[in-house]
Design a protein around this motif. Sequence first.
Motif, PDB file in Angstrom:
ATOM      1  N   SER A   1       0.806  -1.224   0.000  1.00 27.43           N
ATOM      2  CA  SER A   1       0.000   0.000   0.000  1.00 27.43           C
ATOM      3  C   SER A   1       0.843   1.279   0.000  1.00 27.43           C
ATOM      4  CB  SER A   1      -0.935   0.006   1.214  1.00 27.43           C
ATOM      5  OG  SER A   1      -0.185   0.101   2.414  1.00 27.43           O
ATOM      6  N   SER A   2       2.148   1.138  -0.016  1.00 24.14           N
ATOM      7  CA  SER A   2       3.033   2.303   0.061  1.00 24.14           C
ATOM      8  C   SER A   2       3.621   2.648  -1.303  1.00 24.14           C
ATOM      9  CB  SER A   2       4.166   2.039   1.048  1.00 24.14           C
ATOM     10  OG  SER A   2       3.650   1.897   2.348  1.00 24.14           O
ATOM     11  N   LYS A   3       3.818   3.936  -1.495  1.00 23.96           N
ATOM     12  CA  LYS A   3       4.375   4.438  -2.747  1.00 23.96           C
ATOM     13  C   LYS A   3       5.620   5.293  -2.503  1.00 23.96           C
ATOM     14  CE  LYS A   3       3.019   7.360  -6.629  1.00 23.96           C
ATOM     15  NZ  LYS A   3       1.988   8.227  -7.176  1.00 23.96           N
ATOM     16  N   ASN A   4       5.577   6.147  -1.484  1.00 18.84           N
ATOM     17  CA  ASN A   4       6.636   7.130  -1.237  1.00 18.84           C
ATOM     18  C   ASN A   4       7.453   6.772  -0.004  1.00 18.84           C
ATOM     19  OD1 ASN A   4       5.675   8.591  -3.428  1.00 18.84           O
ATOM     20  ND2 ASN A   4       4.345   9.854  -2.151  1.00 18.84           N
ATOM     21  N   ILE A   5       8.769   6.654  -0.210  1.00 19.13           N
ATOM     22  CA  ILE A   5       9.675   6.270   0.875  1.00 19.13           C
ATOM     23  C   ILE A   5      10.738   7.342   1.039  1.00 19.13           C
ATOM     24  CG2 ILE A   5      11.338   4.560   1.690  1.00 19.13           C
ATOM     25  CD1 ILE A   5       9.810   2.469   0.017  1.00 19.13           C
ATOM     26  N   ALA A   6      10.889   7.847   2.252  1.00 18.51           N
ATOM     27  CA  ALA A   6      11.972   8.772   2.577  1.00 18.51           C
ATOM     28  C   ALA A   6      13.119   7.955   3.152  1.00 18.51           C
ATOM     29  CB  ALA A   6      11.511   9.817   3.588  1.00 18.51           C
ATOM     30  N   VAL A   7      14.256   8.010   2.490  1.00 16.30           N
ATOM     31  CA  VAL A   7      15.457   7.307   2.955  1.00 16.30           C
ATOM     32  C   VAL A   7      16.314   8.316   3.714  1.00 16.30           C
ATOM     33  CG1 VAL A   7      17.584   6.150   2.248  1.00 16.30           C
ATOM     34  CG2 VAL A   7      15.423   5.606   1.106  1.00 16.30           C
ATOM     35  N   ILE A   8      16.440   8.083   5.008  1.00 13.79           N
ATOM     36  CA  ILE A   8      17.180   8.995   5.873  1.00 13.79           C
ATOM     37  C   ILE A   8      18.585   8.438   6.076  1.00 13.79           C
ATOM     38  CG2 ILE A   8      17.187  10.209   8.079  1.00 13.79           C
ATOM     39  CD1 ILE A   8      14.598  10.654   6.370  1.00 13.79           C
ATOM     40  N   GLY A   9      19.575   9.212   5.607  1.00 10.64           N
ATOM     41  CA  GLY A   9      20.957   8.778   5.744  1.00 10.64           C
ATOM     42  C   GLY A   9      21.537   8.210   4.463  1.00 10.64           C
TER      43      GLY A   9
ATOM     44  N   ASN B   1       8.651   5.573  -5.194  1.00  8.49           N
ATOM     45  CA  ASN B   1       9.165   6.938  -5.259  1.00  8.49           C
ATOM     46  C   ASN B   1      10.024   7.124  -4.021  1.00  8.49           C
ATOM     47  OD1 ASN B   1       7.587   7.527  -7.555  1.00  8.49           O
ATOM     48  ND2 ASN B   1       5.842   7.985  -6.243  1.00  8.49           N
ATOM     49  N   VAL B   2      11.299   7.389  -4.229  1.00 10.19           N
ATOM     50  CA  VAL B   2      12.241   7.464  -3.115  1.00 10.19           C
ATOM     51  C   VAL B   2      12.757   8.897  -2.987  1.00 10.19           C
ATOM     52  CG1 VAL B   2      14.405   6.568  -2.182  1.00 10.19           C
ATOM     53  CG2 VAL B   2      12.859   5.041  -3.422  1.00 10.19           C
ATOM     54  N   TYR B   3      12.760   9.391  -1.756  1.00 11.00           N
ATOM     55  CA  TYR B   3      13.215  10.740  -1.443  1.00 11.00           C
ATOM     56  C   TYR B   3      14.363  10.619  -0.452  1.00 11.00           C
ATOM     57  CZ  TYR B   3       8.786  11.650  -3.608  1.00 11.00           C
ATOM     58  OH  TYR B   3       7.756  11.684  -4.512  1.00 11.00           O
ATOM     59  N   PHE B   4      15.475  11.267  -0.767  1.00  9.78           N
ATOM     60  CA  PHE B   4      16.677  11.141   0.045  1.00  9.78           C
ATOM     61  C   PHE B   4      16.829  12.303   1.007  1.00  9.78           C
ATOM     62  CE2 PHE B   4      18.558   8.902  -3.874  1.00  9.78           C
ATOM     63  CZ  PHE B   4      18.107   7.673  -3.439  1.00  9.78           C
ATOM     64  N   VAL B   5      17.258  11.975   2.234  1.00  7.14           N
ATOM     65  CA  VAL B   5      17.544  12.989   3.239  1.00  7.14           C
ATOM     66  C   VAL B   5      18.921  12.710   3.826  1.00  7.14           C
ATOM     67  CG1 VAL B   5      16.860  14.006   5.455  1.00  7.14           C
ATOM     68  CG2 VAL B   5      15.098  13.262   3.815  1.00  7.14           C
ATOM     69  N   ASN B   6      19.797  13.703   3.680  1.00  6.56           N
ATOM     70  CA  ASN B   6      21.104  13.680   4.327  1.00  6.56           C
ATOM     71  C   ASN B   6      21.662  15.097   4.247  1.00  6.56           C
ATOM     72  OD1 ASN B   6      23.824  13.502   5.057  1.00  6.56           O
ATOM     73  ND2 ASN B   6      23.969  11.386   4.343  1.00  6.56           N
TER      74      ASN B   6
ATOM     75  N   GLU C   1       6.058  15.782  -1.066  1.00  7.95           N
ATOM     76  CA  GLU C   1       5.139  14.651  -1.248  1.00  7.95           C
ATOM     77  C   GLU C   1       4.767  14.028   0.089  1.00  7.95           C
ATOM     78  OE1 GLU C   1       3.954  13.968  -4.286  1.00  7.95           O
ATOM     79  OE2 GLU C   1       5.183  15.617  -5.001  1.00  7.95           O
ATOM     80  N   ARG C   2       3.648  13.312   0.084  1.00  9.28           N
ATOM     81  CA  ARG C   2       3.249  12.537   1.269  1.00  9.28           C
ATOM     82  C   ARG C   2       4.177  11.333   1.409  1.00  9.28           C
ATOM     83  NH1 ARG C   2      -2.360  12.023  -1.121  1.00  9.28           N
ATOM     84  NH2 ARG C   2      -2.772  14.213  -1.400  1.00  9.28           N
ATOM     85  N   ILE C   3       4.673  11.123   2.584  1.00 14.28           N
ATOM     86  CA  ILE C   3       5.588  10.013   2.831  1.00 14.28           C
ATOM     87  C   ILE C   3       4.825   8.868   3.492  1.00 14.28           C
ATOM     88  CG2 ILE C   3       7.650   9.275   4.099  1.00 14.28           C
ATOM     89  CD1 ILE C   3       8.181  11.157   1.696  1.00 14.28           C
ATOM     90  N   ASP C   4       5.006   7.680   2.922  1.00 16.47           N
ATOM     91  CA  ASP C   4       4.407   6.484   3.503  1.00 16.47           C
ATOM     92  C   ASP C   4       5.336   5.843   4.528  1.00 16.47           C
ATOM     93  OD1 ASP C   4       2.051   6.530   1.818  1.00 16.47           O
ATOM     94  OD2 ASP C   4       3.360   5.879   0.186  1.00 16.47           O
ATOM     95  N   ILE C   5       6.605   5.690   4.132  1.00 14.04           N
ATOM     96  CA  ILE C   5       7.582   5.013   4.986  1.00 14.04           C
ATOM     97  C   ILE C   5       8.792   5.913   5.177  1.00 14.04           C
ATOM     98  CG2 ILE C   5       9.137   3.034   5.209  1.00 14.04           C
ATOM     99  CD1 ILE C   5       7.158   1.452   3.430  1.00 14.04           C
ATOM    100  N   VAL C   6       9.191   6.088   6.424  1.00 14.90           N
ATOM    101  CA  VAL C   6      10.443   6.762   6.758  1.00 14.90           C
ATOM    102  C   VAL C   6      11.434   5.642   7.062  1.00 14.90           C
ATOM    103  CG1 VAL C   6      11.610   8.340   8.339  1.00 14.90           C
ATOM    104  CG2 VAL C   6       9.215   8.752   7.705  1.00 14.90           C
ATOM    105  N   SER C   7      12.395   5.450   6.164  1.00 15.15           N
ATOM    106  CA  SER C   7      13.354   4.351   6.273  1.00 15.15           C
ATOM    107  C   SER C   7      14.680   4.874   6.813  1.00 15.15           C
ATOM    108  CB  SER C   7      13.545   3.713   4.890  1.00 15.15           C
ATOM    109  OG  SER C   7      14.397   2.600   4.978  1.00 15.15           O
ATOM    110  N   ILE C   8      15.096   4.353   7.955  1.00 13.18           N
ATOM    111  CA  ILE C   8      16.220   4.888   8.715  1.00 13.18           C
ATOM    112  C   ILE C   8      17.513   4.117   8.449  1.00 13.18           C
ATOM    113  CG2 ILE C   8      17.090   5.280  11.066  1.00 13.18           C
ATOM    114  CD1 ILE C   8      14.805   7.153  10.234  1.00 13.18           C
ATOM    115  N   PHE C   9      18.551   4.867   8.038  1.00 14.30           N
ATOM    116  CA  PHE C   9      19.887   4.299   7.803  1.00 14.30           C
ATOM    117  C   PHE C   9      20.943   5.111   8.552  1.00 14.30           C
ATOM    118  CE2 PHE C   9      17.600   2.742   4.103  1.00 14.30           C
ATOM    119  CZ  PHE C   9      18.137   1.480   3.889  1.00 14.30           C
TER     120      PHE C   9
END
Length: 149
Positions: free
Chosen positions: A27-35, A57-62, A84-92
């Motif tokens: 059910s998820s489309k947008n993932i924020a990759v942190i790190g 759809n992946v959005y990068f944060v660093n 964008e609306r974020i579905d999953i905040v993925s922590i690295f």
Amino acid sequence: MNRSNHTKNSELGKILEGLEIKKLLDSSKNIAVIGISKNSEKPSYFVSKYLIESGFNVYFVNPNYSGEKILNHVVYSNISEIKERIDIVSIFVNPSRTIAIAKDAVKVGFKTFWFQLETSNKETVNYVLKNGFDVVLEKCIMTKNQKFL
């Protein structure tokens, strides 16, 4: 401002397992990759590449790479910059840095806070859950997605 349809639950969030994770990924489309890292040997890089190739759809944060591009995607300094609306905040990132990230993420909203392997700490997990958001704990998003294909 909460740019997301994913507002916190009125109850406590929960730790997702098994088929709950499959449902989340489906059910998820947008993932924020942190790190995100520029190093292709780092999990944040090759997992992100896999997610992009899998249609997310992946959005990068660093903040170290803010304004630069990695895998042809702009890198943001903070999750609050993503429109964008974020579905999953993925922590690295190191577990000691996750509480500040969780506080920023709670302000903008999301579905689930996903702790990759060796990235969680009790304080952050409890904070996310108490704020009504779900958690995936110490699991690789790439291997879980592959498992459910």
